[in-house]
Design a protein around this motif. Structure first.
Motif, PDB file in Angstrom:
ATOM      1  N   TYR A  32       0.788  -1.232   0.000  1.00 41.41           N
ATOM      2  CA  TYR A  32       0.000   0.000   0.000  1.00 41.41           C
ATOM      3  C   TYR A  32       0.823   1.287   0.000  1.00 41.41           C
ATOM      4  O   TYR A  32       0.363   2.301  -0.519  1.00 41.41           O
ATOM      5  CB  TYR A  32      -0.936   0.045   1.221  1.00 41.41           C
ATOM      6  CG  TYR A  32      -1.987  -1.022   1.199  1.00 41.41           C
ATOM      7  CD1 TYR A  32      -3.116  -0.899   0.401  1.00 41.41           C
ATOM      8  CD2 TYR A  32      -1.869  -2.167   1.979  1.00 41.41           C
ATOM      9  CE1 TYR A  32      -4.089  -1.886   0.372  1.00 41.41           C
ATOM     10  CE2 TYR A  32      -2.833  -3.153   1.961  1.00 41.41           C
ATOM     11  CZ  TYR A  32      -3.934  -3.006   1.159  1.00 41.41           C
ATOM     12  OH  TYR A  32      -4.897  -3.983   1.139  1.00 41.41           O
ATOM     13  N   LEU A  33       2.000   1.281   0.584  1.00 44.13           N
ATOM     14  CA  LEU A  33       2.701   2.546   0.790  1.00 44.13           C
ATOM     15  C   LEU A  33       3.915   2.770  -0.105  1.00 44.13           C
ATOM     16  O   LEU A  33       4.348   3.908  -0.272  1.00 44.13           O
ATOM     17  CB  LEU A  33       3.139   2.665   2.264  1.00 44.13           C
ATOM     18  CG  LEU A  33       2.012   2.542   3.290  1.00 44.13           C
ATOM     19  CD1 LEU A  33       2.567   2.636   4.689  1.00 44.13           C
ATOM     20  CD2 LEU A  33       0.945   3.593   3.062  1.00 44.13           C
ATOM     21  N   SER A  34       4.466   1.723  -0.662  1.00 46.14           N
ATOM     22  CA  SER A  34       5.689   1.901  -1.442  1.00 46.14           C
ATOM     23  C   SER A  34       5.392   2.210  -2.901  1.00 46.14           C
ATOM     24  O   SER A  34       4.273   2.030  -3.386  1.00 46.14           O
ATOM     25  CB  SER A  34       6.562   0.663  -1.337  1.00 46.14           C
ATOM     26  OG  SER A  34       5.873  -0.461  -1.818  1.00 46.14           O
ATOM     27  N   PHE A  35       6.398   2.702  -3.583  1.00 47.82           N
ATOM     28  CA  PHE A  35       6.337   3.022  -5.011  1.00 47.82           C
ATOM     29  C   PHE A  35       5.299   4.087  -5.335  1.00 47.82           C
ATOM     30  O   PHE A  35       4.667   4.056  -6.375  1.00 47.82           O
ATOM     31  CB  PHE A  35       6.092   1.762  -5.856  1.00 47.82           C
ATOM     32  CG  PHE A  35       7.090   0.685  -5.586  1.00 47.82           C
ATOM     33  CD1 PHE A  35       8.422   0.865  -5.901  1.00 47.82           C
ATOM     34  CD2 PHE A  35       6.696  -0.495  -4.994  1.00 47.82           C
ATOM     35  CE1 PHE A  35       9.350  -0.123  -5.637  1.00 47.82           C
ATOM     36  CE2 PHE A  35       7.620  -1.489  -4.727  1.00 47.82           C
ATOM     37  CZ  PHE A  35       8.956  -1.305  -5.058  1.00 47.82           C
TER      38      PHE A  35
END
Length: 66
Positions: A32-35
């Motif tokens: 959910y939070l990376s890239f």
């Protein structure tokens, strides 16, 4: 005073594999939070809230919680 029928087992100073919440945090970061590129801290916070709302019992069980 510790009762005789209880034995303490101390964890190493750094042992994420023994801390189940580390698996959940890793899953949230990976899925959910990376890239993503965030404009401001509010967007980061909202992304975290949205990720947390998407976590359900099936996901939690799949990453190793009982």
């Amino acid at each position: 005073m510790l009762p005789k029928n209880i034995t303490l087992h101390f964890l190493p100073p750094y042992s994420p594999q023994l801390n189940p919440i580390e698996h959940l945090w890793s899953f949230i970061k990976r899925n959910y939070l990376s890239f993503k590129r965030y404009i401001d801290i509010g967007e980061v916070m909202q992304s975290g809230v949205d990720a947390w709302k998407n976590i359900n019992q099936k996901i939690v069980k799949s990453i190793g919680f009982s």
